[in-house]
Motif scaffolding. Structure first.
Motif, PDB file in Angstrom:
ATOM      1  N   VAL A  97      18.038 -13.149 -58.227  1.00 17.35           N
ATOM      2  CA  VAL A  97      17.756 -11.914 -57.507  1.00 17.35           C
ATOM      3  C   VAL A  97      18.953 -11.568 -56.634  1.00 17.35           C
ATOM      4  N   GLN A  98      19.325 -10.292 -56.623  1.00 18.36           N
ATOM      5  CA  GLN A  98      20.357  -9.825 -55.695  1.00 18.36           C
ATOM      6  C   GLN A  98      19.639  -9.393 -54.420  1.00 18.36           C
ATOM      7  N   ARG A  99      19.793 -10.174 -53.409  1.00 17.34           N
ATOM      8  CA  ARG A  99      19.055  -9.949 -52.173  1.00 17.34           C
ATOM      9  C   ARG A  99      19.755  -8.934 -51.280  1.00 17.34           C
ATOM     10  N   PRO A 100      18.960  -8.189 -50.522  1.00 19.16           N
ATOM     11  CA  PRO A 100      19.547  -7.239 -49.575  1.00 19.16           C
ATOM     12  C   PRO A 100      19.996  -7.943 -48.298  1.00 19.16           C
ATOM     13  N   VAL A 101      20.718  -7.215 -47.474  1.00 14.85           N
ATOM     14  CA  VAL A 101      21.047  -7.712 -46.144  1.00 14.85           C
ATOM     15  C   VAL A 101      19.837  -7.454 -45.263  1.00 14.85           C
ATOM     16  N   VAL A 102      19.396  -8.482 -44.576  1.00 16.89           N
ATOM     17  CA  VAL A 102      18.249  -8.339 -43.677  1.00 16.89           C
ATOM     18  C   VAL A 102      18.744  -7.772 -42.356  1.00 16.89           C
ATOM     19  N   THR A 103      18.172  -6.639 -41.966  1.00 16.73           N
ATOM     20  CA  THR A 103      18.540  -6.031 -40.696  1.00 16.73           C
ATOM     21  C   THR A 103      17.387  -6.195 -39.710  1.00 16.73           C
ATOM     22  N   GLY A 104      17.673  -5.972 -38.460  1.00 17.15           N
ATOM     23  CA  GLY A 104      16.644  -6.093 -37.438  1.00 17.15           C
ATOM     24  C   GLY A 104      16.762  -7.415 -36.711  1.00 17.15           C
ATOM     25  N   ASN A 105      16.100  -7.475 -35.581  1.00 19.36           N
ATOM     26  CA  ASN A 105      16.206  -8.648 -34.732  1.00 19.36           C
ATOM     27  C   ASN A 105      14.838  -9.286 -34.479  1.00 19.36           C
ATOM     28  N   SER A 106      13.895  -9.026 -35.359  1.00 19.09           N
ATOM     29  CA  SER A 106      12.548  -9.582 -35.173  1.00 19.09           C
ATOM     30  C   SER A 106      12.514 -11.033 -35.639  1.00 19.09           C
ATOM     31  N   TRP A 107      11.489 -11.758 -35.184  1.00 15.44           N
ATOM     32  CA  TRP A 107      11.331 -13.150 -35.615  1.00 15.44           C
ATOM     33  C   TRP A 107      11.083 -13.225 -37.115  1.00 15.44           C
ATOM     34  N   ALA A 108      10.396 -12.184 -37.685  1.00 16.26           N
ATOM     35  CA  ALA A 108      10.162 -12.175 -39.132  1.00 16.26           C
ATOM     36  C   ALA A 108      11.483 -12.010 -39.883  1.00 16.26           C
ATOM     37  N   ALA A 109      12.363 -11.146 -39.369  1.00 12.58           N
ATOM     38  CA  ALA A 109      13.673 -10.947 -40.004  1.00 12.58           C
ATOM     39  C   ALA A 109      14.497 -12.225 -39.959  1.00 12.58           C
ATOM     40  N   HIS A 110      14.466 -12.913 -38.826  1.00 13.86           N
ATOM     41  CA  HIS A 110      15.214 -14.175 -38.715  1.00 13.86           C
ATOM     42  C   HIS A 110      14.638 -15.239 -39.649  1.00 13.86           C
ATOM     43  N   LEU A 111      13.325 -15.273 -39.759  1.00 15.39           N
ATOM     44  CA  LEU A 111      12.690 -16.241 -40.654  1.00 15.39           C
ATOM     45  C   LEU A 111      13.041 -15.945 -42.111  1.00 15.39           C
TER      46      LEU A 111
END
Length: 195
Positions: A97-111
């Motif tokens: 899978v070509q994964r996207p860049v995760v944006t945001g600063n939430s705990w879910a984004a970090h996880l």
């Protein structure tokens, strides 16, 4: 009881073959479809995605403890069929899978970033999250038939979690469902249940 312990450990060991392939495969293809571009990235779906891990362990242990002998043998046969078939498929026909860049600063984004870092992009088709969850749910539907909608709901949530975390493309959970159903039918065929 010794048989059940050995079979439980064997099944867990075969499931562990996922890890070296995930870490070492190269090349391969993606199975992205035009519809995948429309699926949003929702990091909060990482929670049901990760809850599968302890659920699988618990499901395997509970099966060894609660299933009658014939159903347990069917479960083990089905699990070995599915896990070995998927492992062979991952090796012969690598998908990623070509994964996207995760944006945001939430705990879910970090996880989710942590998941991306530790779970490499390979072993996409068929989805291991879906086939393991679906296989357990199919057998648990035999064990607890009054909860059919619960088992269906779990499989749907897990399939959606693989898509909304962008850990898989649309064909991957479909392939996971298909191989789980084939494995289930194989297990029941090998050890027919009493009617």
């Amino acid at each position: 009881m010794k048989y059940r312990l050995v079979m439980t450990v064997l099944l867990a060991g075969v499931a562990g073959l996922y890890i070296p392939l995930n870490r070492t495969l190269t090349g391969g293809v993606t199975l992205a479809t035009p519809l995948d571009a429309w699926i949003p990235l929702w990091p909060v779906w990482v929670f049901p995605y990760l809850l599968c891990l302890p659920a699988w362990v618990g499901g395997l242990v509970w099966a060894a403890w609660k299933m009658d002998e014939r159903l347990f043998r069917s479960f083990i046969s089905a699990g070995l069929f599915v896990l070995l078939s998927a492992t062979l498929f991952y090796y012969v026909f690598p998908t990623y899978v070509q994964r996207p860049v995760v944006t945001g600063n939430s705990w879910a984004a970090h996880l989710l970033e942590l998941v991306y870092k530790n779970d490499k992009a390979y072993n996409a088709f068929p989805s291991g999250h879906v086939y393991q969850t679906a296989l357990i749910s199919l057998f648990y539907n035999r064990l607890y038939p009054r909860h059919q909608w619960f088992w269906i709901g779990i499989v749907v949530i897990v399939a959606l979690s693989t898509l909304f975390t962008h850990q898989h493309y649309l064909p991957d959970p479909i392939g996971g469902l298909a191989i789980a159903w084939l494995g289930y039918r194989f297990g029941i065929y090998m050890h027919p249940q009493k009617i």
